[in-house]
Every structure is written in C-alpha cells, then in structure tokens.
Write an enzyme that holds these catalytic residues in place. Structure first.
Site, mmCIF file in Angstrom:
data_model
loop_
_atom_site.group_PDB
_atom_site.id
_atom_site.type_symbol
_atom_site.label_atom_id
_atom_site.label_comp_id
_atom_site.label_asym_id
_atom_site.label_seq_id
_atom_site.Cartn_x
_atom_site.Cartn_y
_atom_site.Cartn_z
ATOM 1 N N VAL A 61 8.349 17.419 -2.087
ATOM 2 C CA VAL A 61 8.894 16.170 -2.649
ATOM 3 C C VAL A 61 8.397 15.884 -4.066
ATOM 4 O O VAL A 61 8.989 15.069 -4.773
ATOM 5 C CB VAL A 61 8.614 14.933 -1.744
ATOM 6 C CG1 VAL A 61 9.336 15.039 -0.406
ATOM 7 C CG2 VAL A 61 7.121 14.688 -1.573
ATOM 8 N N ASN A 87 8.038 9.244 3.729
ATOM 9 C CA ASN A 87 6.821 9.290 4.533
ATOM 10 C C ASN A 87 5.799 10.315 4.038
ATOM 11 O O ASN A 87 4.596 10.139 4.240
ATOM 12 C CB ASN A 87 7.218 9.604 5.986
ATOM 13 C CG ASN A 87 6.035 10.031 6.826
ATOM 14 O OD1 ASN A 87 5.231 9.196 7.252
ATOM 15 N ND2 ASN A 87 5.882 11.329 7.051
ATOM 16 N N SER A 139 -0.087 2.109 2.952
ATOM 17 C CA SER A 139 -1.278 2.211 3.822
ATOM 18 C C SER A 139 -2.016 0.889 3.730
ATOM 19 O O SER A 139 -1.974 0.242 2.678
ATOM 20 C CB SER A 139 -2.198 3.329 3.326
ATOM 21 O OG SER A 139 -3.474 3.212 3.928
ATOM 22 N N TYR A 153 -6.779 7.441 -3.256
ATOM 23 C CA TYR A 153 -5.668 7.390 -2.297
ATOM 24 C C TYR A 153 -5.124 5.959 -2.264
ATOM 25 O O TYR A 153 -3.907 5.732 -2.337
ATOM 26 C CB TYR A 153 -6.179 7.817 -0.914
ATOM 27 C CG TYR A 153 -5.198 7.632 0.214
ATOM 28 C CD1 TYR A 153 -4.147 8.527 0.412
ATOM 29 C CD2 TYR A 153 -5.327 6.565 1.103
ATOM 30 C CE1 TYR A 153 -3.251 8.358 1.459
ATOM 31 C CE2 TYR A 153 -4.442 6.382 2.153
ATOM 32 C CZ TYR A 153 -3.402 7.282 2.332
ATOM 33 O OH TYR A 153 -2.519 7.114 3.369
ATOM 34 N N LYS A 157 -1.331 4.390 -2.966
ATOM 35 C CA LYS A 157 -0.596 3.597 -1.981
ATOM 36 C C LYS A 157 -0.326 2.171 -2.489
ATOM 37 O O LYS A 157 0.682 1.557 -2.130
ATOM 38 C CB LYS A 157 -1.343 3.587 -0.642
ATOM 39 C CG LYS A 157 -1.365 4.952 0.048
ATOM 40 C CD LYS A 157 0.040 5.455 0.343
ATOM 41 C CE LYS A 157 0.045 6.756 1.118
ATOM 42 N NZ LYS A 157 1.391 7.220 1.467
HETATM 43 P P1 NAD Z 1 0.213 14.245 8.352
HETATM 44 O O1 NAD Z 1 -0.684 15.046 7.487
HETATM 45 O O2 NAD Z 1 0.251 14.488 9.808
HETATM 46 O O3 NAD Z 1 1.706 14.322 7.807
HETATM 47 C C1 NAD Z 1 2.010 14.276 6.442
HETATM 48 C C2 NAD Z 1 3.304 15.008 6.252
HETATM 49 O O4 NAD Z 1 3.632 15.040 4.854
HETATM 50 C C3 NAD Z 1 3.199 16.460 6.719
HETATM 51 O O5 NAD Z 1 4.358 16.808 7.435
HETATM 52 C C4 NAD Z 1 3.122 17.226 5.405
HETATM 53 O O6 NAD Z 1 3.615 18.552 5.505
HETATM 54 C C5 NAD Z 1 4.007 16.356 4.532
HETATM 55 N N1 NAD Z 1 3.822 16.641 3.119
HETATM 56 C C6 NAD Z 1 2.666 16.689 2.420
HETATM 57 N N2 NAD Z 1 2.911 17.051 1.152
HETATM 58 C C7 NAD Z 1 4.249 17.220 1.050
HETATM 59 C C8 NAD Z 1 5.103 17.579 -0.005
HETATM 60 N N3 NAD Z 1 4.628 17.868 -1.222
HETATM 61 N N4 NAD Z 1 6.436 17.651 0.240
HETATM 62 C C9 NAD Z 1 6.944 17.389 1.467
HETATM 63 N N5 NAD Z 1 6.166 17.052 2.513
HETATM 64 C C10 NAD Z 1 4.841 16.967 2.304
HETATM 65 O O7 NAD Z 1 -0.163 12.733 8.035
HETATM 66 P P2 NAD Z 1 0.366 11.356 8.645
HETATM 67 O O8 NAD Z 1 -0.832 10.626 9.074
HETATM 68 O O9 NAD Z 1 1.485 11.555 9.567
HETATM 69 O O10 NAD Z 1 0.869 10.659 7.279
HETATM 70 C C11 NAD Z 1 2.214 10.240 7.065
HETATM 71 C C12 NAD Z 1 2.206 9.160 5.987
HETATM 72 O O11 NAD Z 1 1.519 8.015 6.476
HETATM 73 C C13 NAD Z 1 1.506 9.564 4.695
HETATM 74 O O12 NAD Z 1 2.198 9.038 3.586
HETATM 75 C C14 NAD Z 1 0.150 8.900 4.825
HETATM 76 O O13 NAD Z 1 -0.453 8.672 3.581
HETATM 77 C C15 NAD Z 1 0.530 7.619 5.540
HETATM 78 N N6 NAD Z 1 -0.572 6.966 6.266
HETATM 79 C C16 NAD Z 1 -1.238 7.600 7.268
HETATM 80 C C17 NAD Z 1 -2.276 6.932 7.924
HETATM 81 C C18 NAD Z 1 -3.051 7.561 9.038
HETATM 82 O O14 NAD Z 1 -4.069 6.974 9.445
HETATM 83 N N7 NAD Z 1 -2.661 8.687 9.576
HETATM 84 C C19 NAD Z 1 -2.614 5.627 7.543
HETATM 85 C C20 NAD Z 1 -1.904 5.019 6.520
HETATM 86 C C21 NAD Z 1 -0.877 5.687 5.888
#
Ligand code: NAD
Length: 248
Positions: A61, A87, A139, A153, A157
């Site tokens: 992305v 996402n 986040s 980070y 966000k």
């Molecule tokens: P995760 O690592 O399981 O999933 C992240 C996804 O993003 C993966 O599928 C990864 O391959 C994809 N990704 C990363 N770089 C990419 C790129 N350059 N192009 C396309 N895809 C890419 O993490 P998650 O916890 O499922 O996170 C999903 C979203 O939620 C993220 O934006 C993260 O910052 C946000 N988030 C997560 C949490 C948490 O506690 N897990 C909390 C707040 C926000």
C-alpha cells in the site's frame, strides 16, 4: 446502506484485525477484496475458506502504482470498490531518544501514505456514484499516553485521525463518509507474534488490569464496529475508540 453485494476492499486483510473485518463483511453478503503484501499463504487459505465472492490481491500500500494496478484488478474481478477499509499497518516501538529514522519512514509510508494512496485510487468511483464509505484504522495510542515506547507509531496514527477528519470534510459533498476505529491492545501477530505463552499471559494480565472490562482485545470486536460504521449513514469524521475501556 445494505452490505449485500457491495464491494469491500480490506487492506492488510489476510490476518489479524483485517482478516476478522474481511470475514465479517463476507458474512454480511458483501464481495470482499482482500489485499495482502507479504502473507500470501494466509491470503490463499482465507480465500479458500470463504469461497464465493472473495478474492485476494497483492500490493504494497505504500506504493501508489501497485495500489493503482490492484484497484483495476479488483474492478475486473469483483467490481468497483464501494467500501474501503484502510487497515494495513506496522508497529515499531521506540521512544524519542531511540529515534530510528528508517523505521519511522517505513511506518509513515505504510500507516499514513498507504491510507492516502488507497483512498485516492478508489475515490473516482465513489465520487461518480455519490456514495462511499472509508474506514481508517487508527489506534488508541494516538489519543493518549501509553506505557509502551510507541511514540512514533502514535504519531502516524494521530495523523490517521486527522486524515479521517480532513477526508470527511473534503468528501462530504460527494456523500462519502469517512470514519476511523481506534483499537486498544488486540491479540494479533502485531502484539503477540513470536512471544512465548508465559510472555503472552503476562501481557494479558497487564492489559486486563488496565481495561474497565478486564478483557483482552480480539479482532472480532473491532470487526463489529467496522460493520456498524459501514451502515451508520449519518456519521462521518469520527474516531471510535474500541479498547475495553482502557485505564492508562
Ligand atoms: P497484523 O500484523 O496482524 O496485520 C497487519 C496487516 O497489514 C498484515 O496483513 C500485513 O501483511 C499488512 N501490511 C503491512 N504492511 C503492508 C503493506 N505495505 N502493504 C499491504 N499490507 C501491509 O496487525 P493487526 O494487529 O491486525 O493490525 C491491523 C491494523 O490495526 C494496523 O493498522 C494496526 O496499526 C492497527 N492496530 C492494531 C492494534 C493491536 O493491538 N493489534 C491496536 C491498534 C491499532
């Protein structure tokens, strides 16, 4: 908005929160385009599991030309994108004194520019249709303090929260709604990947003590809010915190 037959693009949708969102939209009768970058294995398995109305698309992305090709392919295979879930994201933990420029640049490219790139590629269709939904993944780290060293980070966000507000302002005249979700700590590869069971239990204890509901976050909790935002026709520009009632 009825979700039946709508085309939904979920970036980073092959695992974690994105996967739960893709599955929930599929359950609601939408056609789901699952974007992945590196996790091809998971993406293929998910497509196999969900079957009809689901396809997977590789693109980084942070690279506008890859996103552009992906959106054209989605249009050919599933149709034009009605709902975009920005996402995809990455997480590096370091504070100001441990500033790592290359890691910060990568987070900025994916977490912020990724949202801009993908939005701009789906925008022409939404504008033409005068209808569309964009859901950005922020986040709760962007909204307050956090014990973890996630300063940079949080900065990316916080930009997602501001982008959400600005996009809502600019796209409102086209009847495109833009909202964000700010999850708390959710168990995915991002937070517990590579950790031992003992470490996970310790983290769970720490977070349970710091949420009003004493519950650990699961991707499904976030997916339900994504569905709500897709359907909430009078809501735009908002960031919804979904963190079990975090007590910092
Ligand atoms: P995760 O690592 O399981 O999933 C992240 C996804 O993003 C993966 O599928 C990864 O391959 C994809 N990704 C990363 N770089 C990419 C790129 N350059 N192009 C396309 N895809 C890419 O993490 P998650 O916890 O499922 O996170 C999903 C979203 O939620 C993220 O934006 C993260 O910052 C946000 N988030 C997560 C949490 C948490 O506690 N897990 C909390 C707040 C926000």
């Amino acid at each position: 908005m009825s979700l039946q037959g709508k085309v939904v693009l979920v970036t980073g949708g092959s695992k974690g929160i994105g996967r739960a969102i893709a599955e929930e939209f599929h359950r609601q009768g939408a056609k789901v385009a699952i974007n992945y970058n590196s996790s091809e294995e998971e993406a293929k398995k998910l497509k196999e599991k969900l079957g009809e109305g689901v396809d997977i698309f590789r693109a980084d992305v942070s690279d506008r030309s890859q996103v552009s090709l992906m959106v054209k392919e989605i249009e050919r295979n599933l149709g034009k994108v009605d709902i975009l879930v920005n996402n995809a994201g990455i997480w590096y933990l370091f504070g100001i004194e441990n500033y790592d420029e290359s890691k910060f640049d990568r987070m900025w490219e994916i977490n912020v520019k990724g949202v801009i790139n993908t939005t701009l590629e789906v925008l022409p269709h939404m504008k033409e249709k005068r209808e569309g939904v964009i859901i950005n993944m922020a986040s709760n780290a962007s909204l307050g303090t956090s014990a973890f060293g996630n300063t940079f980070y949080s900065l990316t966000k916080a930009s997602v929260v501001m982008l959400t507000r600005r996009m809502a302002f600019e796209f409102g005249k086209y009847k495109i709604r833009v909202n964000a979700i700010a999850p708390g700590w959710v168990e995915t590869d991002m937070t517990i990947g590579g950790k031992s069971e003992v470490e996970i239990k310790e983290l769970e204890k720490w977070f349970k003590e710091r949420t009003m509901l004493s519950m650990v976050g699961k991707p499904e909790y976030i997916a339900k809010v994504a569905i709500f935002l897709a359907e909430a026709e009078y809501m735009t520009g908002q960031t919804v915190v979904v963190d079990g009632g975090r007590i910092d």
